[in-house]
Design a protein around this motif. Structure first.
Motif, short mmCIF file in Angstrom:
data_model
loop_
_atom_site.label_atom_id
_atom_site.label_comp_id
_atom_site.label_asym_id
_atom_site.label_seq_id
_atom_site.Cartn_x
_atom_site.Cartn_y
_atom_site.Cartn_z
N PHE A 251 46.13 40.14 41.13
CA PHE A 251 46.08 38.77 41.63
C PHE A 251 45.47 38.74 43.03
CE2 PHE A 251 48.30 35.36 44.06
CZ PHE A 251 47.71 34.27 43.44
N GLU A 252 45.89 39.67 43.88
CA GLU A 252 45.35 39.75 45.23
C GLU A 252 43.84 39.99 45.19
OE1 GLU A 252 46.63 41.87 49.41
OE2 GLU A 252 46.75 43.08 47.57
N LYS A 253 43.40 40.86 44.29
CA LYS A 253 41.97 41.14 44.18
C LYS A 253 41.21 39.91 43.70
CE LYS A 253 38.71 44.56 42.38
NZ LYS A 253 38.56 45.87 41.70
N LEU A 254 41.76 39.18 42.73
CA LEU A 254 41.11 37.95 42.25
C LEU A 254 41.00 36.93 43.37
CD1 LEU A 254 42.57 37.37 38.66
CD2 LEU A 254 40.19 37.86 39.27
N MET A 255 42.05 36.77 44.16
CA MET A 255 42.00 35.80 45.26
C MET A 255 40.89 36.14 46.24
SD MET A 255 44.10 33.34 44.73
CE MET A 255 43.87 32.60 46.34
N GLY A 256 40.53 37.41 46.33
CA GLY A 256 39.45 37.82 47.21
C GLY A 256 38.08 37.32 46.77
N TYR A 257 37.97 36.87 45.54
CA TYR A 257 36.70 36.34 45.03
C TYR A 257 36.62 34.81 45.17
CZ TYR A 257 35.93 40.83 42.58
OH TYR A 257 35.73 42.16 42.27
N THR A 258 37.64 34.17 45.70
CA THR A 258 37.71 32.71 45.65
C THR A 258 37.14 32.06 46.91
OG1 THR A 258 39.96 32.66 46.59
CG2 THR A 258 39.75 32.83 44.20
N THR A 260 36.95 29.86 50.27
CA THR A 260 37.87 29.83 51.41
C THR A 260 38.43 28.44 51.70
OG1 THR A 260 35.98 29.55 52.92
CG2 THR A 260 36.76 31.80 52.52
N ASP A 261 37.80 27.39 51.16
CA ASP A 261 38.30 26.03 51.39
C ASP A 261 39.31 25.61 50.33
OD1 ASP A 261 36.55 25.86 49.25
OD2 ASP A 261 35.58 24.00 49.93
N ARG A 262 39.84 26.56 49.60
CA ARG A 262 40.65 26.26 48.41
C ARG A 262 41.86 25.36 48.68
NH1 ARG A 262 40.97 32.12 49.30
NH2 ARG A 262 42.87 32.55 50.49
N ASP A 263 42.58 25.57 49.78
CA ASP A 263 43.82 24.84 49.99
C ASP A 263 43.61 23.34 50.21
OD1 ASP A 263 45.31 27.11 49.67
OD2 ASP A 263 45.56 27.51 51.81
N GLY A 264 42.39 22.94 50.54
CA GLY A 264 42.11 21.53 50.74
C GLY A 264 41.56 20.83 49.51
N LEU A 265 41.52 21.55 48.38
CA LEU A 265 40.95 21.00 47.15
C LEU A 265 42.02 20.82 46.09
CD1 LEU A 265 37.78 23.30 46.85
CD2 LEU A 265 38.01 21.12 48.09
N ASP A 266 41.71 20.00 45.07
CA ASP A 266 42.55 19.94 43.88
C ASP A 266 41.72 20.44 42.71
OD1 ASP A 266 44.76 19.60 42.30
OD2 ASP A 266 44.92 17.42 42.59
#
Length: 428
Positions: A251-258, A260-266
Motif C-alpha cells: 500500500f505504501e508503495k502504491l501511494m508513492g505513485y499517486t 500529490t494533490d490527492r487530499d483536496g480531491l474527491d
C-alpha cells in the motif's frame, strides 16, 4: 400529526440541503417482521441521500416500479442532498433519537447497520426474506454477510464492486503497455506503474482519505486472500502479523505513485484524470462506470477495467439497502417498499439507471452494459467479501478510526509500524 411530521422533516432537509454541497415494535420475536405484523399501508416516507445524478435516476426508476406494484400507497420522497450522504445521516440520527423515524431509510448493508441494531432502532426483517423469496434469490455468501446474530435487518437494492481498476488506454499505450493486459499480482502491476511514471503522467490517481482507505482494503485483499481478509474483521487474522505488514508495504508503495494533490480531491476528480489522459490507473468502485458514461467515454476505446491485481475471483461488495425502523409510522407502507426493493423488476429498473447490478441472481440483466455484465457474472461465481470503506465490514466508529490512521500515514505523519499498530488498535 403525520402531515405535520413530514412537513417538519422536509423543512429540516431543506435547511441541510441549502447549507451543504450536494454529493413501535413490529417484530414477531421469532423470525423477524412479516406482512401479518403490519398495519396501515397508506403511504411510505423513503429516506435516502439519492438527490441528484445517477442516484436520483435510479430512485425515480425504482419509484416507478413501486407505483405499479403498489398503486394504493403514496410514495413520499425523503431524499436529503449534501456531503455524499453525510447530511442525510446526520438528519436521520437526529430523527431516530427523537423517536421520529421515517418509514424506511437507506443505509449500507453489513456492519454499518450494527450501531442501529445495538440501539434497537431497526427491526429484524428475516421473515420478509422468507415471504419474498429473497433467501433463494440472493447468493449464500451475501446472505451470510447480511446476517447479524441470526437476523437480517435490511433489504439490498443493488450491489457495487469495490475492487476495480480503471485505466486510460491512451496513457498505457504511450507507456508501451497493452491496454488489454491484466496483472496477476501487485508486483506485475508495479512494473506497469513504473512504465507510466517514466512518461511523466501520474501513474495512479487517487483522492481524499476515504478513497485511500478504499484502495487500502483492496491491497489487503490482494495480500491476504479472501479468507485472510475476512479474518481481519472476525479476529482470526492478526493485524500485527507479517502478512499484514507485507500488504501495508505494498500500500505504501502504491501511494508513492499517486498525485500529490490527492487530499483536496474527491473521487470524480481522480477519475477525471483518467478520462482526460492525465493518469494511467485509478482504483475505485464501479460507480465510476457512470462517470465514464456521463463523459461520453466508451470501453475499450476510451477506458478499460479489471479486478485489482491479486483479487481476481473475489468480489469486494458493498450495497445500498433499506431498513424497517422501530416505530415506523406506516410499517405496512415500509413493507411494500421493501418488497419492491427486493423484487426482480425493482432491482433491474434501479440498477439499469444507477449503473450497479441486482443483488438477485435471477434478475434479467440482458440489457445491462458490458461492464455490468462482467460484474453480474463475477457476483454469481466469485467469493464475496465485505468492503471496509463502505460500511460492509466494520461499524462506523471503527471505520472512522481506520480512516484517521490512514490519513496520518499517507500524509507522512506516522511510519508504517505505527500505522499497523493503529490499525490493530482500531479493530480491537
Amino acid at each position: 400529526m403525520r402531515t405535520a411530521r413530514l412537513m417538519t422533516a422536509a423543512a429540516s432537509a431543506a435547511v441541510l440541503t441549502l447549507g451543504l454541497a450536494a454529493c413501535g415494535d413490529g417484530g414477531d420475536g421469532d423470525g423477524g417482521t412479516t406482512g401479518d405484523d403490519m398495519a396501515g399501508g397508506e403511504q411510505v416516507e423513503v429516506f435516502t441521500w439519492w438527490a441528484a445524478g445517477s442516484e436520483k435516476a435510479g430512485l425515480d426508476a425504482l419509484v416507478g416500479v413501486f407505483e405499479e406494484q403498489h398503486p394504493d400507497i403514496q410514495f413520499i420522497n425523503g431524499a436529503v442532498a449534501g456531503g455524499a450522504g453525510s447530511a442525510a445521516k446526520d438528519l436521520l440520527q437526529s430523527r431516530l433519537q427523537a423517536n421520529d423515524p421515517p418509514d424506511t431509510f437507506q443505509a449500507h448493508a453489513g456492519a454499518e447497520l450494527q450501531d442501529y441494531i445495538d440501539a434497537a432502532q431497526i427491526e429484524d426483517v428475516s421473515g420478509l426474506y422468507d415471504e419474498f423469496g429473497l433467501t433463494e434469490a440472493f447468493p449464500p455468501d451475501l446472505i451470510d454477510l447480511l446476517t447479524s446474530d441470526g437476523a437480517i435487518y435490511s433489504v439490498p437494492s443493488n450491489i457495487h464492486r469495490a475492487n476495480v481498476v480503471w485505466a486510460s488506454p491512451s496513457v498505457l499505450e504511450e507507456a508501451g503497455l497493452d491496454p488489454a493486459a491484466e496483472y496477476a499480482d501487485l508486483d506485475a502491476w508495479f512494473e506497469a506503474l513504473d512504465a507510466v511514471e517514466e512518461t511523466g503522467k501520474t501513474p495512479l490517481s487517487i483522492a481524499a482519505p476515504w478513497t485511500q482507505v478504499h484502495m487500502l482494503e483492496t491491497v489487503l485483499l490482494a495480500g491476504l486472500g479472501a479468507e485472510g481478509y475476512n479474518g481481519l474483521w472476525d479476529g482470526s487474522t492478526d493485524w500485527e502479523g507479517a502478512e499484514v505488514t507485507a500488504a501495508l508495504e505494498d500500500f505504501e508503495k502504491l501511494m508513492g505513485y499517486t498525485n500529490t494533490d490527492r487530499d483536496g480531491l474527491d473521487w470524480p476528480d481522480a477519475i477525471q484524470q483518467v478520462i482526460d489522459g492525465e493518469a494511467g490507473f485509478n482504483v475505485m468502485g464501479d460507480w465510476a462506470e457512470a462517470a465514464f458514461q456521463e463523459a461520453g467515454a466508451t470501453s475499450p476505446d476510451d477506458y478499460v477495467y479489471f479486478p485489482v491485481p491479486g483479487t481476481d475471483g473475489t468480489f469486494d461488495f458493498l450495497a445500498d439497502s433499506f431498513t424497517l425502523p422501530v416505530g415506523a409510522p406506516d410499517p405496512a407502507g415500509a413493507r411494500a417498499w421493501l418488497e419492491t426493493v427486493g423484487s426482480a423488476d425493482g432491482q433491474v429498473a434501479f440498477n439499469m439507471a444507477k449503473g450497479a447490478i441486482p443483488a438477485r441472481t435471477d434478475a434479467d440483466t440482458s440489457d445491462f452494459s458490458e461492464y455490468q455484465q462482467t460484474a453480474v457474472e463475477s457476483f454469481a461465481s466469485d467469493t464475496i467479501v465485505p468492503s471496509l470503506a463502505h460500511g460492509a465490514a466494520t461499524p462506523v466508529a471503527m471505520l472512522n478510526t481506520i480512516t484517521d490512521a490512514t490519513s496520518k500515514f499517507t500524509a507522512g505523519a506516522t511510519d508504517l509500524a505505527t500505522f499497523q499498530s493503529e490499525l490493530a488498535a482500531a479493530t480491537m
